[in-house]
Every structure is written in C-alpha cells, then in structure tokens.
Design an enzyme around this catalytic site. Structure first.
Site, PDB file in Angstrom:
ATOM      1  CG  ASP A  85     -31.004  73.129 -30.857  1.00  0.00           C
ATOM      2  OD1 ASP A  85     -31.256  73.802 -31.893  1.00  0.00           O
ATOM      3  OD2 ASP A  85     -31.325  73.514 -29.719  1.00  0.00           O
ATOM      4  CD  GLU A 150     -35.460  77.498 -31.201  1.00  0.00           C
ATOM      5  OE1 GLU A 150     -36.333  78.354 -31.024  1.00  0.00           O
ATOM      6  OE2 GLU A 150     -35.653  76.282 -30.947  1.00  0.00           O
TER       7      GLU A 150
END
Lengths: 459, 459
Positions: A85, A150
């Site tokens: 991400d 994250e």
C-alpha cells in the site's frame, strides 16, 4: 524487466488511507500474490477481517499475502516483510510527474510507492527468482508476508501474526524488513525505528458553521480554542511541553554518541535535500539523535476549517487537529495517550470554554530497537561488502515500521532492517522515486544476503 | 410567481469566490438585467474590468447591472443596491437540501443565496412591478445597481461608482441597501455595519512536504510556527491582543447603551439558533455591543496543511492561515494592516525560526455608520408601521457591506439599510433560507417605503 514490473505495480493506486481506494489495495494484493505464485511459491491470501470506520460502519481490510519457498528443516528460514500500500498522492500536491505513472528521469524512477515499498518488495521477489533462474538452491528457506495497511498503522496485522505464530511463523528464524532507506549514498543497516502515536483533537462548538461577521464576538470560536491548546504542546525551539513525555526517554549513552559520530552524514547536503537554510541543530550527532532517538510532535493539519481557495468568512463549528508524536525507547503509547489527553484537557479547561474537546489516539505504534552486534547484522555487513565493497552505516530510522515491534513482542524473533532505498527518495512526499541503481544493486544485495544469512550458526 | 422567480435565480450557482464558477456569475447578471428590462427599465451592463488572481493572471469581473425607472426631476431619486452572487455551498457541507434547488419546507424557502441577497433584490424589482401593475406612478425615481462580487469584497465596484459619480449617480438622493436581516421577529432598520480586514499569513519552510517520521525533529515546522503566532492574537476570553487595535474603537456612549437596552433580543433563542450552550457575554447589551460595535478576530482555516480524511504523517512545507478582523468606527484598515503585520512579524521573530512569514491583507473594508435620526429612518419607521403595525428595532449589523461605506465616502449620499431577511436565515451557513412571509411582506414593505421616502422634504 524489473522496471516494467515496478511500473505495473505503481500504476495501482493502493492508497490504504482512503477507503474509497480500498478495491485498488485489494487488487494490488492480488498482483503480489500472482507474482509469487508464478515463481512456484506456496501462496496464501489471508483474510484479516474488517476495519471499523470512525464514522461508524466497517470495510474489509486488504488480504495479507503469505508465501513460502522451500521447507528444508536443515536450513535456516527467513521471513521477508513488506507492504504494497502507499501514501496518498495527487498531481496537484506538487508532483512534477503523474504519481501513478512510473516515469524514468535520468535513471530515477518517479512514482508513488516506488521506494516505499513496492520496489524493495519486488527486489526480494526477484532475488528468489534469480536463484531459480541460475538453478541454484536457495541457501535458506524464504517466506514472505506482504500487507496492504502499513501506511495507516498495519491494521489487523498484529492479530494475524499472533494467530499464525505457531503455524506459518513457527519455523521462522529471522525477520527481514526493507521498508526504509539509506542515510547517504553509503549503504546502511538499520537497527531501530521510532514508534508513532497519532491523535485527533476535536473541538466542537456551535451546531453549524456561522458567519464571522454576523456572529463574530458572541461565541468562543472552536478554532481559537484548538489553536490555543495546540500551541501548548511545543515550544518555539521544538521542545515538547507535554508533562512527562520527555521523562521516559532513554538517556543517550557514550556508545551511541561514538556510533553516531562515525556515521557518514553531510549536514549541508541534508539541508539541500529537504530545502531548508537552517536545521534545528547544527551538530551532526545532535541532529541525528533528534531524528532517531528523541520524540517529536508534528501537527499535520486541521479538518473542518476552511481550507479551500478564496476568502470565506466563516466561524467553523467543529474543527479537528491531526498531530502525531514519534515514540522512542522507553516511551509507552498507552502512557503517552494519557499524558497527551490529560495535558490537552487541562489546558482546555483553563480556557473556560463552553466548547467540547475530544482527544482520540488513532494509532499507537511502539518504537523498535535491535542489537547491531547480532549475527544478522554481521551477515548484513558481509553482504554489503560483497556487493558495494564498503562498510555499511549502522543507523536508526525516524519513521515507524510498527510491525517490527510486533514481530519482536509476539514471536521474539531476531529482526534486521536491510534498506535499499536512497536517502533522497522522498517517501510520503511529492516526487517519490527509486533510482535504477538502488533498485538493481539492491536486488543483488538481497541475493548476497540470503547467502550470508545461511552462514549464521543456528542457536 | 415570486417564489418561481426566486427558484430560477437560486438555481444559478453564482459563487463569486470560486473563479471556476465565474461564467455562472456572469449568467446570473444577465438574468438580473433581463428581469429589469422586461419592466421597461433603462438597463445597462457595465464592464468593470479584470480581477487579478493571486497565482497570477486575470479573469473578467462580472458585469454590474444598472437600471433606471423614471427621471422626473421634481421627484426624489432612490438607488437600490443589491448583489446576485452567493457564498460557496455544497450538499456535503451539511445541507439538508440541495443548496441550488429551492426547496419549500413549511413556508421556508431553502437555498444558497435566498436571503443573501437574491430574494431582497427580487422583492425590490417586484415592488416596482407592483406600481406598474396597479398603474400608479412611481412616487420616486428608482435606480438599481446590482453587482456580482459582493461576497468577495465588491472587487471593482468602488472604481465604477467613482467613475459614474457625475453621471448615473448624479441625481441620486438616497441609497437603499437590503443586504442584511432583522434581529428577531420584529422588523428592523440597520444604521451601521462592521468592516472587515481579511488576512493571509503564510509560513514557508522546507521546499516540499516532509515525512514527519523520517524528518521530524530536524526542522522547525511551519505549522508549529503558524499556530504559535496565531495564538498570540486572541486571549482565551476573546480579547484581541494585537497592540493598538482596541485603542481605535470609539467609546460606548450612554445613548448607545439606552438604544441597545430597548432592542427586542432574546438571548435564549439566539443561543438555540446558533446552537451553543453559553455565549461569550451573558448580558444583552454587552453581547450586542460585541456583535456590532467591537472588533473580533476569527480564524477561518489553514491552507496547505493536511485536511483530508486519514492519518497522513506529513510535515506541511508551506501553510497559510486565513483570518479576518471585523472593523468598527474609528478603526482604519490601513492602520490595522500595519498593526497586524507588525505584531505577527514581531511574534514570529521571537521564535527565531528559519522559516519565512508573509502577511497579506486581501480585503480591507471599512465600517459604516449612519445617523438613525435621519429622515430616511423616519420614513422607514412609517413604512414598517404601515405594513407590520409595529415599531422597528434600530440595529447594527456585525457583518460587512463594504459598499455602504463607499457610497458614503465617494458620493456623500445618505444611506439606509432596510432589511427584510429573517433573524434565522443562516447567511453564509448551511441551510440558508428566506421565509415566504418575509419575502412577500418584505415586498410590501418596499412598496410602502417608496411611498414614504417620497414624503421627505428635499434639502
């Protein structure tokens, strides 16, 4: 070929902080899984449940991808952690290129998520691929755990790790994380990261926005209250004024001082890189210490106030400041949450305002610290020596990789952070990039590291 | 029919603060001109030049509509001022209805710009139409000046008024403005407005946004500096701390006190209306005085910081606070500009920050004050008596109608503000409305006022 693979990954706007992009994050995780399957890994997409939304309701978290290459019990097993991400990015924020269209300018590959963390994840996959292509047995068993949350605090991952501690992770000897960068042009090994406590402080007043001409002077304005309490957190020279916060910070040892002194770090090029004339500290050791091992408060912005172009004359009815405090040993997010909340509530009470203050800690990620004398770091030095023919810097990271601390707490595994990102990659900024050099030489470093880590005598 | 006319005008998103909507403002001005032409007025659309944009470049200002009904030299001539532009509005801001789709709920007509200022402008046009329909000669010559930039400071209008002082305005005796509201359910005449100085304070630091983890602790953050200086402007009890500002405020006279004391104003219903539990002052006179005849500072918002959903960990590189200070007699915007700039620069200098502060005054509108004993106000009282069978309140307005002061300064004409908006119309807020009652009875008031004003003996 490696660049093309990165281009395809960067094209996916896997911004985990924006729930409207959640399907893109899911698609990104599928791409990661596919790539690992093609190499013959034993791949799973692990459902880690739902995310609660602040405004109520839930949304599915992106699946976590796990993969396994080899299961030879006589070999050591490493587990590579990474994430797919990214932070938000829009061309209008000041990007020179389209953030989701990988653009090669003089050997630098620009795009959101290149350095943080798509290229490093690809480099690890390519390292495994290289052994296969050369028909050399992997010197260690290699596992992967790649997540998609994250950038917003690894929501759901800790529970998943705990749940699989005795299954997927049971035979893992070492954790390797490559979600950070070098400090200069010299390669580095990272042995600590700061944690992060992210707060929302909401001041609510009138039931709706008011015209500042018609009503200004009759109400205590939420913006004034909010700015008043925010201003009590930090002195003009950057010291944190929240009682208790600084007491928990571990003292700076002589050994640390000596280690910092040796580090290759040029203050002038750092100034040039971030574009300031003057830093908070003029001394290298002091500057690095405040970057890595002291807490800091950053106020990111205020939601609910007027932030569009023009000259609207409004008294915003409800405003929410977003700020965060970087955590260092031996701070504890649960204690910090109380210290911050108590401090702001007490400052707010002094204002005798009829408005309402609500302080919420949204993220509470602990700091992480390893022993740089551990064999994992010796292996890292050897691998850097082989590929770059130099000694690495032993550094810490100002940013947060919450999962390092989770791996440490839940599984008591040894961890190394082995970065390949350049010092000027612009993580979370406009014009994030990864150089071709770091990407390709970094892949070689990972290949070498798998060889070196196999030499460590198992306990 | 009147409601339908309003619906058509509200449907035009004539937001003058958003340059992407400029063609809608232009279209709105065409509709105004058309309406006046249909009644046989001598209508002109006056080009008032270009607007300079902050980021460079220019854009055409909306044309000003002037119209003339009658030119009998033996009659007095009134000139009605109004505006057809509106404040920004989006459904997502918390509107219960579509802001540009007029919605009738229990006799309240909801829509952006209803009360501010489209319905009052229409009511004036309908007043002229009523005389025509009844085949009664207008008792006075009636002129109109309707602009499209009021919400952003009447850009270009002062120059146009100055240019036409000896032509269009030469025979004008009185100016009538209906761009404000009543204080309660009792009709009111308004004899003063506050001015407004709107400031941008920009603090610029690093050349680009930085990751607050990676770089937090190494730089003085522009947000911290900006919040630090903003917090020096206002005490927690609302007093302005900028040196000199309060010295210029005219003392509160006994006569004023008596006038305020008589005003029909219920503190509890005001609290309920704006949705607060506690006001800044618990005494009616003190509250009204701080609303109308004392300056206030409102901080509207901060541009360049993080104001989207999520938890971005950014150190914003350049942040700009928008705030404004309401002006009252005998403050002077030019002096205030210097006081604010000097104060902020001096507070900023104390911080010894390497960042750069730039303070700019974007709008500098003077306050306006009339003599409520003037015959124009006697005529107003008589008209209110005739239509509503009651005495009007004599009130002031906390907001700014910059053009009142311009008319006074440039032409030395007598001015009256004759509001028909309700006290709870929500100007500049979500759910702005105009009641059918105020709209229709207001039209009657204007018809009566034209009759009464004709009774004033010309000097």
């Amino acid at each position: 070929e490696y660049v093309q693979a990165l281009r395809e990954w960067v094209a996916v706007e896997s911004d985990s902080s924006d729930i409207t992009k959640r399907s893109e994050v899911q698609r990104m995780m599928e791409l990661v899984a596919e790539k690992l399957r093609v190499l013959g890994g034993k791949v799973e997409m692990v459902d880690i449940g739902m995310q609660k939304l602040p405004e109520g309701g839930t949304i599915a978290l992106p699946k976590v991808v796990t993969a396994e290459f080899g299961s030879n019990a006589r070999k050591a097993t490493v587990c590579v952690y990474g994430h797919a991400d990214v932070q938000p990015a829009r061309k209008e924020d000041g990007w020179s290129t389209e953030p989701y269209n990988l653009t090669d300018i003089y050997g630098n590959l620009y795009g959101r998520g290149t350095s943080d963390n798509k290229a490093p994840v690809l480099a690890w996959i390519h390292a495994v691929e290289a052994y296969q292509a050369l028909e050399i047995d992997l010197p260690v068993n290699v596992k992967f755990i790649i997540e998609g949350m994250e950038e917003t605090g690894s929501n759901g991952l800790a529970a998943m790790i705990e749940a699989q501690r005795d299954t997927f992770f049971s035979n893992v000897d070492y954790i390797i994380i490559s979600d950070c960068g070098w400090l200069s042009t010299r390669p580095a090994l990272t042995y600590g990261t700061r944690g992060n406590c992210y707060f929302f402080a909401e001041v609510e007043g009138p039931k709706q926005d008011l015209h500042s001409g018609v009503h200004g002077g009759t109400v205590k304005e939420p913006m004034t209250d909010l700015i008043g309490i925010l201003d009590t957190m930090i002195s003009s020279n950057g010291s944190i004024l929240i009682p208790g916060i600084r007491d928990a910070v571990a003292p700076f040892s002589d050994d640390e001082w000596k280690l910092y002194q040796k580090i290759d770090f040029d203050m002038d090029s750092y100034k040039a890189k971030i574009g300031v004339d003057q830093l908070m500290y003029e001394n290298k050791v002091e500057l690095l210490a405040h970057r890595w091992r002291y807490p800091t408060v950053s106020i990111h912005g205020i939601v609910g106030a007027f932030s569009a172009p023009g000259t609207k004359t409004v008294i915003p009815a409800k405003v929410t400041a977003k700020f965060s405090i970087r955590q260092v040993p031996d701070m504890d997010p649960a204690v910090v949450e109380k210290q911050v909340t108590d401090h702001l509530q007490s400052e707010f009470a002094k204002r005798k305002s009829p408005n309402k203050l609500k302080v919420t800690m949204i993220i509470g990620a602990k700091p992480w610290l390893a022993d740089p004398k551990h064999p994992l770091y010796q292996a890292g030095k050897a691998a850097v020596q082989r590929v770059f023919n130099t000694e690495p810097d032993l550094i810490r990271e100002g940013g947060t990789i919450p999962i390092a601390r989770t791996f440490q707490d839940v599984m008591d595994k040894s961890i190394i952070m082995l970065p390949i990102g350049g010092f000027d990659d612009g993580l979370h900024s406009q014009n994030e990039k990864m150089s071709r050099y770091n990407y390709i030489e970094g892949t070689k470093l990972f290949i070498a590291y798998l060889h070196e880590v196999a030499q460590i005598k198992k306990d």
